[in-house]
Design a protein around this motif. Sequence first.
Motif, short mmCIF file in Angstrom:
data_model
loop_
_atom_site.label_atom_id
_atom_site.label_comp_id
_atom_site.label_asym_id
_atom_site.label_seq_id
_atom_site.Cartn_x
_atom_site.Cartn_y
_atom_site.Cartn_z
N TYR A 299 28.70 28.11 43.09
CA TYR A 299 29.34 26.80 43.03
C TYR A 299 29.92 26.47 41.66
CZ TYR A 299 27.74 25.71 47.72
OH TYR A 299 27.57 25.71 49.08
N GLU A 300 29.94 27.45 40.77
CA GLU A 300 30.51 27.13 39.47
C GLU A 300 31.40 28.26 38.99
OE1 GLU A 300 27.75 26.75 36.24
OE2 GLU A 300 29.44 26.24 34.94
N VAL A 301 32.60 27.88 38.57
CA VAL A 301 33.50 28.86 38.01
C VAL A 301 33.37 28.77 36.50
CG1 VAL A 301 35.88 29.63 37.85
CG2 VAL A 301 35.05 28.60 39.97
N LYS A 302 32.87 29.85 35.89
CA LYS A 302 32.54 29.79 34.46
C LYS A 302 33.78 29.67 33.59
CE LYS A 302 27.98 31.77 33.90
NZ LYS A 302 27.77 32.86 34.88
N ASN A 303 34.73 30.56 33.81
CA ASN A 303 35.94 30.48 33.01
C ASN A 303 37.13 31.02 33.78
OD1 ASN A 303 36.24 33.40 32.61
ND2 ASN A 303 34.34 33.20 31.42
N GLY A 304 38.28 30.97 33.17
CA GLY A 304 39.51 31.34 33.88
C GLY A 304 39.95 32.78 33.69
N GLY A 305 39.03 33.64 33.34
CA GLY A 305 39.37 35.06 33.19
C GLY A 305 39.54 35.71 34.56
N ILE A 306 40.58 36.52 34.70
CA ILE A 306 40.84 37.13 36.00
C ILE A 306 40.88 38.64 35.85
CG2 ILE A 306 42.42 37.19 37.98
CD1 ILE A 306 43.65 34.59 36.80
N ILE A 307 40.24 39.31 36.79
CA ILE A 307 40.33 40.78 36.80
C ILE A 307 40.78 41.24 38.18
CG2 ILE A 307 39.07 42.95 36.59
CD1 ILE A 307 37.12 41.40 34.74
N PHE A 308 41.86 41.99 38.21
CA PHE A 308 42.27 42.68 39.45
C PHE A 308 41.74 44.09 39.33
CE2 PHE A 308 45.27 39.25 39.51
CZ PHE A 308 45.50 39.02 40.85
N ASP A 309 40.82 44.45 40.21
CA ASP A 309 40.20 45.75 40.10
C ASP A 309 40.66 46.63 41.26
OD1 ASP A 309 38.66 47.91 39.60
OD2 ASP A 309 36.73 46.93 40.04
N ASN A 310 41.62 47.48 40.98
CA ASN A 310 42.11 48.44 41.98
C ASN A 310 42.48 47.78 43.31
OD1 ASN A 310 42.90 51.00 42.30
ND2 ASN A 310 40.92 51.77 43.01
N VAL A 311 43.25 46.71 43.23
CA VAL A 311 43.52 45.90 44.42
C VAL A 311 44.68 46.47 45.25
CG1 VAL A 311 44.44 43.67 45.19
CG2 VAL A 311 42.63 43.76 43.47
N SER A 312 44.43 46.62 46.54
CA SER A 312 45.52 46.92 47.48
C SER A 312 45.50 45.84 48.56
CB SER A 312 45.33 48.28 48.14
OG SER A 312 45.47 49.28 47.16
N PHE A 313 46.67 45.57 49.11
CA PHE A 313 46.73 44.48 50.07
C PHE A 313 47.80 44.72 51.13
CE2 PHE A 313 48.74 40.32 51.13
CZ PHE A 313 47.71 39.84 51.92
N VAL A 314 47.42 44.41 52.38
CA VAL A 314 48.36 44.50 53.51
C VAL A 314 48.27 43.19 54.27
CG1 VAL A 314 49.01 45.78 55.57
CG2 VAL A 314 47.76 46.93 53.77
N TYR A 315 49.42 42.63 54.65
CA TYR A 315 49.41 41.42 55.50
C TYR A 315 48.98 41.81 56.90
CZ TYR A 315 51.82 38.47 52.13
OH TYR A 315 52.13 37.73 51.04
#
Lengths: 629, 586
Positions: free
Chosen positions: B331-347
């Motif tokens: 329930y808590e987002v610590k900070n706004g750091g974002i990591i995309f880790d080997n992301v693949s995506f299909v609709y």
Amino acid sequence: MNNEMKAKKDTVRRLLSYMKNHKIKLFIVVICIVINAIASVKSATFLETLIDDHILPMLVSGSNDFSGLFNALIYLAMIFAIGIAANLVYHIIMVVVSQKTLKKIRDEMFEKMQTLPIKYFDTNSHGDIMSRYTNDADTLRNMIAESLPQILSVTITIMAIFIAMLAVSIPLTVFIIISVLLMMLFVKNTAGKSGSYFIKQQQSLGDLNGYVEEIVNGLKVVKVFSYEEKSEEIFDGKNEIWRDNATNANTYASIIMPVMQGLSNVQYVFLAIIGGYMAINAAPNFTITGVNVLTLGMIAAFLTLAKNFTNPISHISSQVNSIVMAIAGASRIFDLMDEEIEKDEGDVILVNVIEHDGGFKESQGKTGIWAWKCPSDAGEAQYIRVRGHVVLENVNFGYTEDKMVLKDISVYAKSGEKVAFVGATGAGKTTITNLINRFYDIDDGKISYDGIDIKRIRKQDLRRSLGVVLQEVNLFTGTVMENIRYGNVDATDEECIAAAKLANADNFIRMLPNGYETVLEGDGSGLSQGQRQLISIARAAVADPPVMILDEATSSIDTRTELLVQRGMDKLMEGRSVFVIAHRLSTVRNSDVIMVMENGSIIERGNHDQLIEQKGKYYQLYMGAFELE
Amino acid sequence: MVKTLMGSIRQYKKQSILTPLFVSGEVLMEIIVPLIMAYLIDRGIEPGNMNEVLRYSVYLSCFVVVQLFFGVMSSRLGAYASAGFAHNLRSDIYRKVQSFSFSNIDKFSTASIITRLTTDINNVQFAYQFMLRLVFRAPLMMTFALIVSFGIDSDISKAFLLFIPFLAIGLGAILKVTYPIFDRVFQNYDKLNNVVQENVRGIRVVKSFDRADYEQKKFNKVSQLIYREYSKAEKILAFNSPVMLITSYGYIIIISWLGAKAIVASGNNIALGLTTGQLLSLFIYAQQILISLMIISILFVIVAISRASMKRITEILREDSNIINCENPVYEVKNGGIIFDNVSFVYGKDSDKQDKNVLENINVMINSGESVGILGATGSAKSSLVQLIPRLYDVTSGSVKIGGVDVRDYDIATLREAVSLVLQKNELFSGTIKENLMWGNQDATQEEIEAACRLAKANEFIEAKPDKYDTYIEQGGANISGGQKQRLCIARALLKKPKILILDDSTSAVDTKTDAYIQAGLASYIPETTKIIISQRVSSVCNADKILIMEDGKIKDMGKHDELLERSEIYSQLYESQLKGGAVNE
């Protein structure tokens, strides 16, 4: 109240006028309804004949000869057969009449809609316009196909039964009339209450559906903002109001039937008592054929007649609401049809010509040379070659009277020139294009096209000569090819593909599952904004117009692709006048003349270099882009 | 299907059960009344006994009162229950739709969700109300009437049974033939709607290309189809009434013939057989049986029509959102750091037509408070990438982490509270400017609202309006310009005070200068917020800490402005085209 009644009457009359063409059919329908009603009255009165003319005499005489009854039944069966045939015929004819009428109304409504000015579409909710084709047309179908024949049939039946009743007994008929009038009083009261709740129900439903439509259309925004709970709260409130109104409307509407049923049973009781009293005391019974004494058969028949007299009345009463709603629906449809159409007093038209003896001669085929055909009083039409020379002189305009959007605008676009408008959002750039193609008419000043006042040019020809690519792209359900061909129905596949190549859309179209034959749905929802813009540019390219208007045509296309499109467009623009609207300076930089707009006025004009030299607003804008470096 | 829908009856169960009960009582009365009427004639009028007439009249009146009571109660309860049911059902669908993920919405399309929430519910409510009042009424009435008829004279009543197979086959055949035609009629109605809708929306295109005739032809074609199919269906339906009439008239003739014979044989003596009073009753019962049959046939039609609607509603109710909270959400987002880790995506991974990855092997690390620009050609999947951050779609493989936690482990509301995304295709809602802005934060003060508007450069045009922040916005923001709309959308997003702010080409309709102000404002006033900016303009992103260059769903290059200018061909071309574009063309 009186006016309201009159308006209702006019609506009904107008609706009926749509059925004028079907006079003969309707005549047959009326005859068939009469025959059908006679048969149904016959079925109600036969009981009297059966008891009085056949059963009782046989009981009295003790005879066993049924041949008389047999003949009577054969005769009855024949009447019934004709009645059934008539019933079938009028139903089938009414189907044809009602569906043809509906089709006519639908088609006319659409045709009318095409002639309405843009302003109508800008100021009316789209959902509201559309509901006329569905909800309102549906209520009409109910009325034409069901309510009207039913009312006619019931009226005739009631009249026939009324006469039959008079033939049996005038005193009893008088009693029936009085009691029916009392019942009508109740119906009127209840139907009135129910009607007002029905209107409330429709209003709350409209409100509810409007909210649903808006929220669902913006559902992705709702999700992004986690607005679900709040929207559910608002929805619940509206839903509750609807429930309340719907409960009341339906209670009153459905209460009519059982109450009428009960009342008609009460009526039956009284009839039995009065009739019994008259029969037992042999009181004189007046009928339209003379004076007699009530018999058992007559009472039995009268009781059946009375039931058949009141039943249809209660049946019709329960339909009052659907008729009220149909009239409301019809008047909404007629409102659209009565909207003022887009005025067009232009008589100059666009034609293909060939050069001939130093002048022009009109040609039916495609020649590639276009000319304005100006009729003159002398009779001989004058041909002016289309060059795309557009001039705006001291134009003033406001969408509403109290707020001017454009002030004293003058623009000179020579044939083959590229004229650009830049400026902040809301400065009035798009409005200028709305005026050139006459989506809106100027209040003051003059716009001319090849020296002709655009008010003299027929609107459809004017617009055909202007290729427009708009900020908001609208695509239609159909293949990509069909969408490109929308610009010019005569274009061949090759021409469409060439246009797509010009717009640099060919590459991505070929990547689609079925290439140019890929079917686009829901405004091309499977494509990105930029791809949709590329298709709309191809669509304008295939129209091959002498003047092009590009209103933020490339705003969603990345600049590299834009560069490629631009090259194609430059080819396309050769020999054409082009109006470009953009906020992106790279898009307008190579224009022949750039107009810088602010608050509805042109504050600077000139080409890029001149404007930079002026060190005015354009210079600031241009430098503003660099400031960030 | 029916079971799913029945789940929405809930607190209206009592009324839903009571209504048919009262209806049954009403029917019972309607059966008893003609019986007494027969006695009244046989024992009162015929022998000329006025006392008997009055006696039965009193009985009759009592029953009529009871009948009225039942009738009024069943009407009231029926209306209450059916409106209540529709209310619950609508609310259930609405809530379901609110829970849908982006891919659920894509699957149904908004237009179809709207139809289901409006037209389809109306159809179902109508059918439900009709059913409550009539589903018991017709069979009960028929059964009672038949029983009583048989009690009066079984021989004559048997004749009626002869007609039942005829009726059943006749009506059944009509329904069977018309149902598929009606199905086609409704499909054509959808087409008609589509033509009108596209025409109304695209009226500027229609008029510009002078295509009114073409549109008219398109419309007429569908209109003609509806006319043809609808007439066909209704013509067949028109046979309903002759079928009923043949039964009704045929029965009258048979009753008359057999009845006359029976009465003559019995000498009109009730002890010996049929009487005239009973014959009258038989006539009335015959009518009631016929009316019941008619109602049953109408019932079939209504159910047949509403079946399609029921199916469509059930589809929504059974669809489960595919983005839901995990079991023990954070329930808590610590900070706004974002990591995309080997992301693949299909609709739409369950649909088989598109297997091509939209995003492939994306690896990016964004520190909290950084600003990131994303550039790329049309269709390079920039929007798809950022929509994974607030979990509008779930990754197909790999993971997206915010503050070191996988986005799928957060409570969804918490996550979206922390991530503010301004969509490319954004919407405003009818209501005042202030109401629209408060979507971002329902407790926002006037000062906060004004501050957000200043940052989004929306304050000037708002304050120029006579009603300022109370200016009414029409549906979809029709009464303000595209650029003003975009700035309001940015202000709305800023009011959330997010940890991560994403602008997806949100300034495309805003002029360069204003855009520059906004970008500069964001950089200096909310430095601790991670900012991701998708743009077509190099100028919007060139000051960013990181610039991503995307191509065909992959990250082609990443770096600062100077680095990219040196090594990235795409970037330098973009830069050239925008700042020196005119020169290239000359």
